[in-house]
Design a protein around this motif. Structure first.
Motif, mmCIF file in Angstrom:
data_model
loop_
_atom_site.group_PDB
_atom_site.id
_atom_site.type_symbol
_atom_site.label_atom_id
_atom_site.label_comp_id
_atom_site.label_asym_id
_atom_site.label_seq_id
_atom_site.Cartn_x
_atom_site.Cartn_y
_atom_site.Cartn_z
ATOM 1 N N GLY A 128 4.039 28.829 -25.827
ATOM 2 C CA GLY A 128 4.381 29.357 -26.960
ATOM 3 C C GLY A 128 5.671 28.653 -26.962
ATOM 4 N N GLY A 129 6.065 27.608 -26.216
ATOM 5 C CA GLY A 129 7.405 27.273 -26.246
ATOM 6 C C GLY A 129 8.352 27.876 -25.428
ATOM 7 N N ASN A 130 7.946 28.972 -24.749
ATOM 8 C CA ASN A 130 8.972 29.848 -24.237
ATOM 9 C C ASN A 130 9.288 29.490 -22.765
ATOM 10 O OD1 ASN A 130 9.287 31.411 -26.568
ATOM 11 N ND2 ASN A 130 7.419 32.431 -25.901
ATOM 12 N N LEU A 131 10.052 29.659 -22.272
ATOM 13 C CA LEU A 131 10.386 29.406 -20.578
ATOM 14 C C LEU A 131 9.779 30.889 -20.105
ATOM 15 C CD1 LEU A 131 12.042 28.182 -18.434
ATOM 16 C CD2 LEU A 131 13.778 30.048 -18.835
ATOM 17 N N GLN A 132 8.858 30.557 -18.825
ATOM 18 C CA GLN A 132 8.455 31.431 -18.221
ATOM 19 C C GLN A 132 9.231 31.747 -16.895
ATOM 20 O OE1 GLN A 132 3.699 31.325 -18.621
ATOM 21 N NE2 GLN A 132 4.320 29.191 -18.573
ATOM 22 N N THR A 133 9.780 32.718 -16.740
ATOM 23 C CA THR A 133 10.488 33.100 -15.403
ATOM 24 C C THR A 133 9.604 33.930 -14.658
ATOM 25 O OG1 THR A 133 11.581 34.950 -16.122
ATOM 26 C CG2 THR A 133 12.585 32.764 -16.364
ATOM 27 N N PHE A 134 9.678 33.812 -13.192
ATOM 28 C CA PHE A 134 9.117 34.662 -12.432
ATOM 29 C C PHE A 134 9.663 34.751 -11.160
ATOM 30 C CE2 PHE A 134 7.145 30.427 -12.437
ATOM 31 C CZ PHE A 134 7.169 30.099 -10.934
ATOM 32 N N THR A 135 9.068 35.867 -10.049
ATOM 33 C CA THR A 135 9.451 35.976 -8.831
ATOM 34 C C THR A 135 8.095 36.295 -8.159
ATOM 35 O OG1 THR A 135 11.884 36.547 -9.278
ATOM 36 C CG2 THR A 135 10.874 37.016 -7.113
ATOM 37 N N ASN A 136 7.633 35.227 -7.330
ATOM 38 C CA ASN A 136 6.296 35.684 -6.663
ATOM 39 C C ASN A 136 6.559 34.964 -5.157
ATOM 40 O OD1 ASN A 136 3.664 35.611 -5.598
ATOM 41 N ND2 ASN A 136 3.055 36.359 -7.864
ATOM 42 N N PRO A 137 7.068 35.327 -4.192
ATOM 43 C CA PRO A 137 7.079 34.799 -2.971
ATOM 44 C C PRO A 137 5.728 34.149 -2.517
ATOM 45 C CG PRO A 137 8.196 37.139 -2.966
ATOM 46 C CD PRO A 137 7.222 36.771 -4.187
ATOM 47 N N ALA A 138 4.628 34.627 -2.585
ATOM 48 C CA ALA A 138 3.398 34.122 -2.151
ATOM 49 C C ALA A 138 3.019 32.747 -2.968
ATOM 50 C CB ALA A 138 2.181 35.094 -2.388
ATOM 51 N N PHE A 139 3.360 32.745 -4.223
ATOM 52 C CA PHE A 139 3.146 31.621 -4.937
ATOM 53 C C PHE A 139 4.245 30.435 -4.655
ATOM 54 C CE2 PHE A 139 3.963 28.776 -8.580
ATOM 55 C CZ PHE A 139 2.584 28.329 -8.787
ATOM 56 N N GLN A 140 5.536 30.824 -4.551
ATOM 57 C CA GLN A 140 6.629 29.970 -4.438
ATOM 58 C C GLN A 140 6.576 29.496 -3.271
ATOM 59 O OE1 GLN A 140 9.133 33.308 -6.676
ATOM 60 N NE2 GLN A 140 10.335 31.096 -6.883
ATOM 61 N N TYR A 141 5.632 29.926 -2.148
ATOM 62 C CA TYR A 141 5.879 29.381 -0.851
ATOM 63 C C TYR A 141 5.741 27.653 -0.832
ATOM 64 C CZ TYR A 141 5.186 28.820 4.152
ATOM 65 O OH TYR A 141 5.314 28.752 5.654
ATOM 66 N N ILE A 142 4.769 27.276 -1.797
ATOM 67 C CA ILE A 142 4.589 25.924 -1.873
ATOM 68 C C ILE A 142 5.718 24.948 -2.289
ATOM 69 C CG2 ILE A 142 4.212 25.987 -4.357
ATOM 70 C CD1 ILE A 142 1.771 23.981 -3.880
ATOM 71 N N GLY A 143 6.699 25.808 -2.742
ATOM 72 C CA GLY A 143 8.000 24.821 -3.050
ATOM 73 C C GLY A 143 9.287 25.491 -2.400
#
Length: 332
Positions: free
Chosen positions: A159-174
């Motif tokens: 929808g053209g919106n910024l998606q912010t999140f905090t998810n350590p399990a997913f963010q491990y890849i980065g």
């Protein structure tokens, strides 16, 4: 006569004389990288610190990962302008999956957030291959379709919106650092090693180079031309998807307008500087890694000396021109 029977040395052809020009052309990438490294080690404070090393490797990892796929595509005589947009699509899909109501805080949500976006853009890469091989569109036109439409798809998804999140399990890849090494750097090395082995040691690798070298001869030799083109564009899409997930994991946010922006240019630059022939038929995965490191170190060096990033972009363009000129001199 017995006394006059002397043995003459065999003449196996003209002796090859050492040529500095040939040596510099062949190893120009490694030499340039070493010069940049030594220069920064001497004149740039804290360059040899682990923190600086990790920063440079982290910034170059996604370029190399996408560049590996670009190398395979270019090796067949093609080009892939859609990789940045495919990164944006993968980056848009992942948060939608692991933040959805049914999958939020679920390990299945994380697993699906890794698998489904990468699968989706792999299929879109396959679509590029279909346009190139089945419908005989020029690669630059075929991939321009998703270059334009792909980012639009990502914007529609979010929808053209910024998606912010905090998810350590997913963010491990980065953001993960096993043994103090950024996870995306480990992933980058594994992808480079696997792709280099595939290109040099497998039938698929030989077919990729034969298609780029002489497509008509490859077809007469029984090489499945269409299948090879499907494969390289699908691999390019897959690697772009992985790079997209890494990017949003690092930023803790997904912005369809920014994820993967200009990545196609950075990847092509790394491939060209690394020594892969842009006309196809010859490719070096390790060269792409070296090319990406050269571009990153030049940018880092200029920024460390107070040179604006805009100037670094001009220097990058000059490097590409120099790399193409060097390729021409090698062929000559």
């Amino acid at each position: 006569m017995l006394g006059s029977n002397t043995m003459k040395p065999k003449n196996n052809g003209p002796e090859r004389k050492f040529s500095w020009q040939t040596f510099l052309q062949q190893y120009s990438g490694i030499i340039t990288l070493l010069v940049l490294f030594v220069f920064n080690a001497i004149f740039t404070p804290h360059f040899l610190s682990m923190q600086t090393l990790n920063i440079n490797l982290t910034q170059v990892a996604t370029i190399v990962i996408v560049g590996v796929g670009m190398t395979l595509v270019i090796a067949t005589g093609g080009i892939d302008l859609s990789v940045g947009s495919l990164m944006a699509i993968a980056g848009a899909l992942a948060p939608m999956i692991f933040m959805s109501e049914g999958l939020k805080d679920s390990p299945y949500g994380i697993a699906l957030a890794f698998v489904l976006p990468v699968l989706a853009v792999t299929l879109l890469g396959l679509f590029n291959g279909l346009l190139v091989s089945k419908f005989q569109l020029q690669p630059i036109i075929a991939t321009l379709v998703l270059f334009i439409a792909g980012r639009g798809i990502a914007q529609v998804l979010t929808g053209g919106n910024l998606q912010t999140f905090t998810n350590p399990a997913f963010q491990y890849i980065g953001m993960g650092k096993p043994f103090g090494i950024p996870f995306q750097v480990i992933l980058m090395v594994l992808i480079v090693v696997l792709a280099a082995w595939m290109l040099r040691k497998t039938v698929l690798g030989r077919h990729i180079l034969s298609v780029g070298g002489n497509e008509k001869a490859a077809r007469l030799s029984g090489v499945p031309i269409q299948g090879i083109k499907y494969a390289v564009y699908a691999i390019s899409g897959l690697l772009a998807g992985i790079a997209g997930l890494i990017t949003i994991a690092i930023n803790s946010a997904s912005d369809a307008n920014q994820v993967g922006q200009n990545m196609e240019l950075d990847a092509i630059a790394a491939v060209a500087v690394g020594g892969t022939l842009l006309e196809g038929g010859k490719a070096t995965i390790v060269g792409t890694l070296i090319g990406a490191l050269i571009i990153q170190l030049i940018r880092y060096t200029l920024l460390a000396k107070g040179v604006p990033d805009s100037v670094a972009l001009i220097v990058k363009a000059g490097i590409i021109v120099g790399a193409v000129a060097l390729q021409r001199s090698r062929r000559a």
